[in-house]
Design an enzyme around this catalytic site. Sequence first.
Site: not given
Length: 649
Positions: A368, A371, A438
């Site tokens: 997760d 980035e 998300d």
Amino acid sequence: MNNLTLKNNEVIYKRNEDLIRITACGENALRFEAFPDGKYFEENFTLMPKMLDMNITESEHFAEIKNGSVCVKLESRGKVTFYKDGVPFLEEKHELAFDSGFRFYESNENGTYYSRATFEPHDNEHFYGLGHEASGQFDLKGSSFDLRHVNAKCSIPFVYSSLGYGFLWNNPSIGNVELSNNRTRWTSFAARKIDYVVIAGNPKEAAKVLADLTGYAPVMPHWATGFWQSRLRYETQEDLLEVARRYKAESIPLSAIICDYFHWTEQGDYKFDPQYWHDIKAMANELHEMGTKLIVSMWPTINENSENYDYMLKNGMLIKTADGTGKVFNFYGPQAEIDVTNPKTREFVFSKLKENYLDNGIDALWFDEAEPEIHPEHFKDLTFHIGRGDEYALIYPYYYSKMAYEGFKQISDEEPVTLTRCAYFGSQKYGSLVWSGDIPSTFESLSEQVKAGLNMAMCGIPWWNTDIGGFWGGDTQSDEFRELIVRWFQYGVFCPVMRLHGNRNRHGEKKRDVKEASGDPNEIWSFGERNFAILKDLVFLRERLRPYIEKHMKIAAEKGYPIMRPMFFDYPEDENCYCLGEQYMFGDDILFAPIVNRGQTKKTVYLPKGEWILTKTKEKFTEGFWETSAEIDEFIAFVKSDSDVIECF
């Protein structure tokens, strides 16, 4: 032409301080590099170029360099124009008077340059690619995009043009791209050269060369092609097992179940909290006996309370910040971020993942915040092992996936699959299954994701998916969401990976004292009895489609073709196909048109040349626009009449 030299299959041209190099780096592909200070910066980043022979024609005022079907004309004033079969398709646009000033540079204090390349626009040109972003755009012409990663935005600086070429901007820095009506402009905010590749060819030809240059995805293992169950979040071992046991009792095939975040003792410990997860091996063994893989989430964050923090800080394994603390703000408080561009970090972190997860039966990892998610997003204030943040910001998820792939390959011959929230050129070769982040639980979001996935498909990343139902804002007891979950689930059947996930609105209080409470249940029986029957049938449809999906995953591994792709990928000569952002090909034989609006039960679908079978009625149709109905328990899919995949429906 003066100041032009040929050296080791390179064309080199020196004009003032602008040093230009042109090479043939792949089939029908030419690479252009411009060095603003007249000095070479020998960096390929994640590109894997070949050195091929070129045909060169030189005159007093220009040189022409050809590789297969692509040719570039380099003029003595420094301008370049690319041709295919004698027709220009990409021409530099001057920024100064007297038709001069090709390329722009402005020096930064750290030795990099704010630099840009500008090209003439074409009225009839369409662009696709740039990774995924919920922009609502299918054709990107007329749009401007930041080149940066954030949650729900993955920037891969590649576009395919309807004029028959691909353009790869080989700079992992923060930047911008304008695909506007008055110009096409690529900008890097902190680069040491302008570096791009032009690939001539139809969509399949360009996809093959892009895979040659950046890597091929492995063959997806069988287990990953089925149905995945997830939610935010299973709070305990028993919560997770209860769900898997019910799927087994209902005889519903479940390929994988995911244990989401805050199962750990501390961020950066990479281990289960024994208060809630008391016997990991027993849990994994029971799941395996049911035919279900277990996937566990990790974040790249670490805080001072972690048992690994001091060691990683002292050994330079954390991203450094300008204030010297190594900590950045995110929504769970000040955290440090692991620096996966450092090979020592990758080795150390994976050793912990292996010790605490994989050795206890965990089958795959969910990376997760890939980035990485940093607030505030001031990349110039960050320093990675490989350089300053604004110069290398886009490359982080590449090394994040590399950490998992290389670690898994040391302990298993099976190809690993790592669920990641972001990617860059080459992530696909490390088994990166990218998801779109998300996103909200709305019909508008569903429409955006269909278009975003098709643009991602053009960027060399064939493994992609969304949170079925969207991630946030979904009320499982509302009529609107119960309609949405069915339509999104239908779309999920025809995605590379079918994964149900989301943080559903909570009704009632927390069940127990846990660090982070979960939302409402998010299993296929959680949305009403009628929906349960519909969703169960869709899971079984996915099961029947798995041989077809696996066939096309092998094609992706061999040729670079994505299984989910825009209509023009297979029908590049059909002008209608460049405007169809809400229908697509799923493999060679299936055309799927998702319903993306609330209350919608009819949709007009375009069928390209050939004979097609509507799956729900087995009626035959020919080329043209057709209005088709789809009640809530129906979807719209067509199959080529000569394909045996129709037997799955």
